[in-house]
Write an enzyme that holds these catalytic residues in place. Sequence first.
Site, mmCIF file in Angstrom:
data_model
loop_
_atom_site.group_PDB
_atom_site.id
_atom_site.type_symbol
_atom_site.label_atom_id
_atom_site.label_comp_id
_atom_site.label_asym_id
_atom_site.label_seq_id
_atom_site.Cartn_x
_atom_site.Cartn_y
_atom_site.Cartn_z
ATOM 1 N N SER A 1 0.810 -1.217 0.000
ATOM 2 C CA SER A 1 0.000 0.000 0.000
ATOM 3 C C SER A 1 0.846 1.272 0.000
ATOM 4 O O SER A 1 1.588 1.528 -0.939
ATOM 5 C CB SER A 1 -0.949 -0.030 1.198
ATOM 6 N N ASP B 1 -2.466 6.362 -3.517
ATOM 7 C CA ASP B 1 -1.296 5.734 -2.903
ATOM 8 C C ASP B 1 -0.786 4.620 -3.805
ATOM 9 O O ASP B 1 -1.299 4.399 -4.905
ATOM 10 C CB ASP B 1 -1.614 5.232 -1.491
ATOM 11 N N ASP C 1 -0.959 1.434 -4.044
ATOM 12 C CA ASP C 1 -1.797 0.358 -4.585
ATOM 13 C C ASP C 1 -3.169 0.846 -5.020
ATOM 14 O O ASP C 1 -4.010 0.053 -5.434
ATOM 15 C CB ASP C 1 -1.930 -0.795 -3.580
ATOM 16 N N ASP D 1 -5.834 2.244 -3.478
ATOM 17 C CA ASP D 1 -7.092 2.165 -2.738
ATOM 18 C C ASP D 1 -7.337 3.388 -1.868
ATOM 19 O O ASP D 1 -8.425 3.555 -1.325
ATOM 20 C CB ASP D 1 -7.184 0.875 -1.909
#
Length: 444
Positions: A101, A239, A241, A243
């Site tokens: 993340s 960010d 990833d 999400d």
Amino acid sequence: MSKKYFGTDGIRGLVGQGAITPEFALKLGWAAGKVFASNGNRKVLIGKDTRISGYMLETALESGLIAAGVDVGLLGPMPTPAISYLTQTFRADAGIVISASHNPYYDNGIKFFSAEGTKLPDEVEHEIERMIEQELTCVESEKLGKAFRINDAAGRYIEFCKSRFALESLKGMKIVVDTANGATYHIAPNVFRELGADVISIFAEPNGLNINDHCGATHTDALRQAVLQHNADVGIALDGDGDRLIMVDEKGMEVDGDELVFILARQALKKGELKGGVVGTLMSNLGLEVALKNLSIPFKRANVGDRYVMQLLKENGWTIGGESSGHVINLDHIPTGDGTISAVQILAAIVDTGMTLSELKSGMEKYPQKLINVRTAPNKYPLEVDEVKLAIQAAEVELGDEGRILIRKSGTEPLIRVMTEGKDGKLIKRVAQKVADKVAEHAE
């Protein structure tokens, strides 16, 4: 029952140590494959973000799954929510995300989605952990799984994101998009561009090492400057990833997850589409709760972590929730947090109302907050120390009814998070620092 490997957001750690090694990934892939296969499930998708260790972990997971007799579809670099969506679209039995993340490149993680695109239930994670402790065995050659690459995954997901925009287009809007050199680098700019916006893309050249490096949803200074420099209508920060979403208004001011949730809830209320209320977390700003109360919108707080927000939404039959960090959930569109789709919804609100982003967020007044992260050594539990407990009690007395203090252990990093909130900015800063200093004394 506590878990040995899975945390609040999958398995995460420093590459080359603990669970983030090729040996463990191989065993994890095999264990998950055995659990899935025992229920008749034979097809799993794997996607990853752009950090360099993704190649290593992807190959190891693939080998373990194949040894367990499970077919593997390789998606390549894709946002976490895209893997949720594609798991459903390709009728796979599960999806695996290789990502840490918002963390730096030297961290990585592995998490799973169910066939419905939601995070795995606790009982399935427990079963995978139990299988990890077993000896790895390979199925007979004729029962081995196969691997295949899915080449049109990005295009499919871009079209899905565009379909979430119900209005005509974004023509005439100038947008700066910061993809954090992460998994949305080839997704998000194209979504907004194909919807008609004039897009300036920054931090969209991943090299395996620059993901989240002073960019993206956790570092918005460069985006704020770019919005002002290009006289843009809005800035979008995702960010690594994809999400999380943090936005920047036309004045160069950051708009966080609490404010985005407020905008979405008020817009849904205005259109008669709001289902029940809104779920935040223990970290959500008190200003969000007050603003929603003024609109007669119910509000509940979940434990920190998007999976807990999701649980509370489902328990109440509600659809909108999120975290101040930028995890924004709207179950009317996708069963997980999705930064790109959340941005599409905010942009639709701007177009629909004719208001600027700064005007849209003006109905919510944020209370001052102070968050201090205290890094802890392994096997140290400062919150169990009497001196720390007394410091927290003293802080609660000092803040009184005009504020609150929240102390919690991070689920993804070796940190104790000390957060204070209240009307008096100077008071909450002083109180937070006193408690953080006391935690730090017992953290090493």
